[in-house]
Design a protein around this motif. Structure first.
Motif, mmCIF file in Angstrom:
data_model
loop_
_atom_site.group_PDB
_atom_site.id
_atom_site.type_symbol
_atom_site.label_atom_id
_atom_site.label_comp_id
_atom_site.label_asym_id
_atom_site.label_seq_id
_atom_site.Cartn_x
_atom_site.Cartn_y
_atom_site.Cartn_z
ATOM 1 N N HIS A 64 0.842 -1.195 0.000
ATOM 2 C CA HIS A 64 0.000 0.000 0.000
ATOM 3 C C HIS A 64 0.876 1.243 0.000
ATOM 4 N N LEU A 65 1.818 1.304 0.957
ATOM 5 C CA LEU A 65 2.671 2.487 1.051
ATOM 6 C C LEU A 65 3.839 2.254 1.985
ATOM 7 N N ILE A 66 4.851 3.075 1.783
ATOM 8 C CA ILE A 66 5.953 3.225 2.730
ATOM 9 C C ILE A 66 6.030 4.717 2.997
ATOM 10 N N SER A 67 6.022 5.085 4.257
ATOM 11 C CA SER A 67 6.078 6.499 4.587
ATOM 12 C C SER A 67 6.890 6.693 5.850
ATOM 13 N N GLY A 68 7.199 7.926 6.120
ATOM 14 C CA GLY A 68 7.910 8.265 7.338
ATOM 15 C C GLY A 68 7.360 9.570 7.880
ATOM 16 N N GLU A 69 7.447 9.719 9.180
ATOM 17 C CA GLU A 69 6.905 10.910 9.836
ATOM 18 C C GLU A 69 7.923 11.427 10.848
ATOM 19 N N ASP A 70 8.324 12.649 10.664
ATOM 20 C CA ASP A 70 9.237 13.292 11.597
ATOM 21 C C ASP A 70 8.416 14.186 12.513
ATOM 22 N N ASN A 71 8.332 13.804 13.773
ATOM 23 C CA ASN A 71 7.571 14.590 14.742
ATOM 24 C C ASN A 71 8.438 15.598 15.478
ATOM 25 N N GLY A 72 9.670 15.773 15.013
ATOM 26 C CA GLY A 72 10.528 16.786 15.613
ATOM 27 C C GLY A 72 11.400 16.281 16.736
ATOM 28 N N GLY A 73 11.344 15.020 17.062
ATOM 29 C CA GLY A 73 12.162 14.478 18.136
ATOM 30 C C GLY A 73 13.450 13.862 17.611
ATOM 31 N N TYR A 80 4.945 1.143 7.198
ATOM 32 C CA TYR A 80 4.853 0.253 6.039
ATOM 33 C C TYR A 80 3.474 -0.379 6.078
ATOM 34 N N SER A 81 2.750 -0.305 4.980
ATOM 35 C CA SER A 81 1.407 -0.883 4.929
ATOM 36 C C SER A 81 1.311 -1.866 3.764
ATOM 37 N N PHE A 82 0.835 -3.065 4.088
ATOM 38 C CA PHE A 82 0.686 -4.139 3.108
ATOM 39 C C PHE A 82 -0.737 -4.675 3.159
ATOM 40 N N GLY A 83 -1.167 -5.281 2.066
ATOM 41 C CA GLY A 83 -2.425 -6.014 2.036
ATOM 42 C C GLY A 83 -2.137 -7.453 1.668
ATOM 43 N N VAL A 84 -2.675 -8.377 2.423
ATOM 44 C CA VAL A 84 -2.544 -9.796 2.100
ATOM 45 C C VAL A 84 -3.933 -10.376 1.842
ATOM 46 N N PHE A 85 -3.969 -11.446 1.095
ATOM 47 C CA PHE A 85 -5.212 -12.145 0.722
ATOM 48 C C PHE A 85 -6.119 -11.263 -0.132
ATOM 49 N N TYR A 86 -5.532 -10.323 -0.872
ATOM 50 C CA TYR A 86 -6.319 -9.395 -1.684
ATOM 51 C C TYR A 86 -6.986 -10.084 -2.867
ATOM 52 N N LEU A 114 12.643 -8.526 -2.217
ATOM 53 C CA LEU A 114 11.391 -9.263 -2.059
ATOM 54 C C LEU A 114 10.298 -8.719 -2.972
ATOM 55 N N MET A 115 10.314 -7.404 -3.143
ATOM 56 C CA MET A 115 9.269 -6.713 -3.894
ATOM 57 C C MET A 115 9.903 -5.572 -4.686
ATOM 58 N N PRO A 116 10.246 -5.825 -5.946
ATOM 59 C CA PRO A 116 10.915 -4.788 -6.740
ATOM 60 C C PRO A 116 10.135 -3.472 -6.809
ATOM 61 N N GLY A 117 8.826 -3.522 -6.729
ATOM 62 C CA GLY A 117 8.009 -2.316 -6.804
ATOM 63 C C GLY A 117 8.193 -1.358 -5.642
ATOM 64 N N ALA A 118 8.883 -1.783 -4.584
ATOM 65 C CA ALA A 118 9.126 -0.906 -3.434
ATOM 66 C C ALA A 118 10.201 0.135 -3.722
ATOM 67 N N GLU A 119 10.890 -0.004 -4.853
ATOM 68 C CA GLU A 119 11.992 0.910 -5.169
ATOM 69 C C GLU A 119 11.552 2.365 -5.185
ATOM 70 N N THR A 120 10.430 2.655 -5.813
ATOM 71 C CA THR A 120 9.960 4.042 -5.910
ATOM 72 C C THR A 120 9.726 4.633 -4.526
ATOM 73 N N ASN A 121 9.066 3.876 -3.655
ATOM 74 C CA ASN A 121 8.807 4.364 -2.297
ATOM 75 C C ASN A 121 10.103 4.584 -1.526
ATOM 76 N N GLU A 122 11.028 3.644 -1.630
ATOM 77 C CA GLU A 122 12.290 3.778 -0.900
ATOM 78 C C GLU A 122 13.109 4.963 -1.406
ATOM 79 N N MET A 128 13.647 12.455 0.680
ATOM 80 C CA MET A 128 12.844 13.404 1.462
ATOM 81 C C MET A 128 13.146 13.371 2.961
ATOM 82 N N LEU A 129 13.570 12.193 3.487
ATOM 83 C CA LEU A 129 13.832 12.072 4.921
ATOM 84 C C LEU A 129 15.279 11.705 5.261
ATOM 85 N N GLY A 130 16.064 11.291 4.268
ATOM 86 C CA GLY A 130 17.461 10.969 4.523
ATOM 87 C C GLY A 130 17.703 9.568 5.040
#
Length: 184
Positions: A64-73, A80-86, A114-122, A128-130
């Motif tokens: 579904h997505l890979i994301s990161g959140e910097d809360n300032g700390g 990381y969000s995945f769907g199984v049994f779709y 494991l999942m070549p399609g994750a390249e864009t997200n990574e 954007m986050l380093g």
């Protein structure tokens, strides 16, 4: 396999590294009501790769997505969000993994093996986050210009001077356009 069995697999595989989890249930439909399930799991970052491999052992997941959140700390919350049994109508289970990555050690293993399609997200998260992804082969910028300064990450709260970099980028684009008009 149902959502409880998904949790059992994660518990068995991760042990104490599964810090906590929540199962969310949603009802869909008007005439024929169906339930959809989400698992939100907080894990220890050391178990990240094992958690992903466990998800792959259940079913080949949909990313579904890979994301990161910097809360300032001192850390960045990775999501990381995945769907199984779709492929099973009304049987998909969403699994979201969350963990903190310390800013003084922003390194994760890639999941592109494991999942070549994750390249864009990574690549997006990297620029954007380093966060460095060990094993990621293509490290070119995806969204930022090639001349974007190293060590500057627009999604980080501890980043300063991004506005000046954006002005510089817009100025460069204007100069390129002017040169192009002169050649016409």
């Amino acid at each position: 396999m149902n959502v409880e069995e998904v949790i059992e697999k994660l518990e068995k595989s991760l042990g104490d590294a599964l810090l906590n989890y929540e199962i969310r249930e949603y009802e869909m439909g008007i005439r024929r009501k169906r339930k959809l399930y989400e698992v939100w799991a907080e894990i220890d970052r050391s178990a990240f790769r094992k958690a992903v491999e466990t998800i792959f052992s259940l079913d080949y997941p949909h990313l579904h997505l890979i994301s990161g959140e910097d809360n300032g700390g001192d850390s960045i919350k990775m999501i990381y969000s995945f769907g199984v049994f779709y492929s099973n109508p009304w049987g998909e289970v969403s699994i979201t993994l969350k963990f903190d990555l310390p800013k003084d050690s922003l390194i994760l293993p890639t999941i592109t093996d494991l999942m070549p399609g994750a390249e864009t997200n990574e690549r997006e998260i990297r620029e954007m986050l380093g966060i460095e992804f060990e094993g990621l082969k293509n490290k070119r910028h995806l969204f930022l210009p090639d001349d974007w300064p190293e060590g500057k990450y627009p999604w980080r709260r501890d980043e300063y001077g991004v506005e000046d970099m954006i002005k510089h980028t817009h100025k460069s684009v204007r100069e390129i356009r002017k040169k192009g008009e002169g050649n016409a």
